[in-house]
Motif scaffolding. Structure first.
Motif: not given
Length: 304
Positions: A83-99
């Motif tokens: 679940t956490l990976v899924e949330i972080l993945h969608h966060a990445y799609l909205l703003n990839s800078d943190f990765i």
């Protein structure tokens, strides 16, 4: 070493549960409890994640590789990590800078309420991530976890609100919900954690026309948010319970657990667990303690 901290409020939905998904006006309140997020820069192209419960114990601990977030790798054997990976993945799609512009992180989350209380472990996390990454938390919720978004509104608002969806977009207005009889309002934990996600799915699978019920819930929400008459308040909440009982084809919490209680008992959120709101002219502590319900909070202890 750079450290950033964020905080979000927990939530309770006093009216409009389930039907808030269909655009019903709902009364929602932020709680005095919530969740902190602490982010420290790290190394290894990964996140070292620790989640603390209110008592200081760690309820989740893991390492998440940046590549796992980018590819949304599935960890079937670890539902929480998945679940956490899924949330972080969608966060990445909205703003990839943190990765893309980081070497790694150490992230701690700290609840100020016991996780099993159901006051918004997921919503407070999603809103905290939204603050950290400067992304729309409502959009992150919709893309990852699902739900109406009232909990996100409470997470970022220090006031009671009237919340509704319009064309699937969130709208809410801050109100001064401060009933004169608030000393007669209590919140009783039902000793059972409910999954909001599964409850929502069960509700959405029911096929029926909700227009008439929605209109009635709108009126109840407007009424209870403004009345200072305890008898009228209780009667309106009892009517709300009957309406939802018919929709969900379930007994009300009072019918199933507290049929002999002299007062109002209203389910909050997913029916069958988490908290119930109790309105009683007499102190109800002895009644609920005798039945094995020991977690009872007064209005002023719970509501922000």
């Amino acid at each position: 070493m750079k450290k950033e901290t964020y905080y979000s409020n927990g939530k309770l939905l006093l009216t409009g549960e389930y039907l808030v998904l269909n655009g019903a006006k709902s009364l929602a309140v932020p709680t005095k409890f919530g969740q902190d997020l602490e982010v420290i820069s790290g190394l290894g192209k990964k996140i070292i994640w620790k989640s603390y419960d209110a008592d200081g114990s760690i309820w989740f601990e893991n390492e998440i590789l940046f590549d796992d977030i980018i590819t949304k790798k599935s960890f079937i054997e670890n539902k929480i990590k998945n679940t956490l990976v899924e949330i972080l993945h969608h966060a990445y799609l909205l703003n990839s800078d943190f990765i893309e512009n980081s070497e790694g992180y150490s992230i701690d989350t700290k609840l100020t309420f016991p996780r099993l209380w159901g006051l918004g472990t997921s919503s407070t996390l999603i809103n905290n991530l939204g603050q950290w990454l400067n992304i729309n938390a409502f959009e992150l919720l919709k893309n990852s976890f699902g739900g109406s978004g009232y909990d996100i509104a409470c997470a970022q608002t220090n006031q009671s609100i009237i919340y509704h969806l319009e064309n699937e977009k969130p709208f809410f207005e801050k109100i001064s919900f401060n009933p004169e009889f608030k000393e007669h309002i209590y919140f009783v934990y039902l000793n059972k954690k409910q999954s909001s996600k599964s409850a929502i799915n069960n509700y959405l699978n029911k096929q029926f026309s909700l227009d008439k019920v929605k209109t009635k819930i709108d009126k109840i929400t407007t009424f209870v948010s403004g009345t200072n008459n305890i008898n009228d308040f209780m009667a309106a909440l009892d009517k709300h319970e009957i309406l939802l009982s018919d929709v969900l084809e379930q007994l009300t919490v009072k019918e199933s657990l507290f049929p002999d209680f002299k007062g109002t008992v209203k389910s909050l959120g997913a029916w069958g667990g988490d908290f119930a709101m109790v309105v009683s002219k007499e102190n109800p502590l002895f009644y609920f303690n005798k039945k094995g319900y020991e977690t009872i909070l007064k209005y002023e202890e719970m509501i922000l």
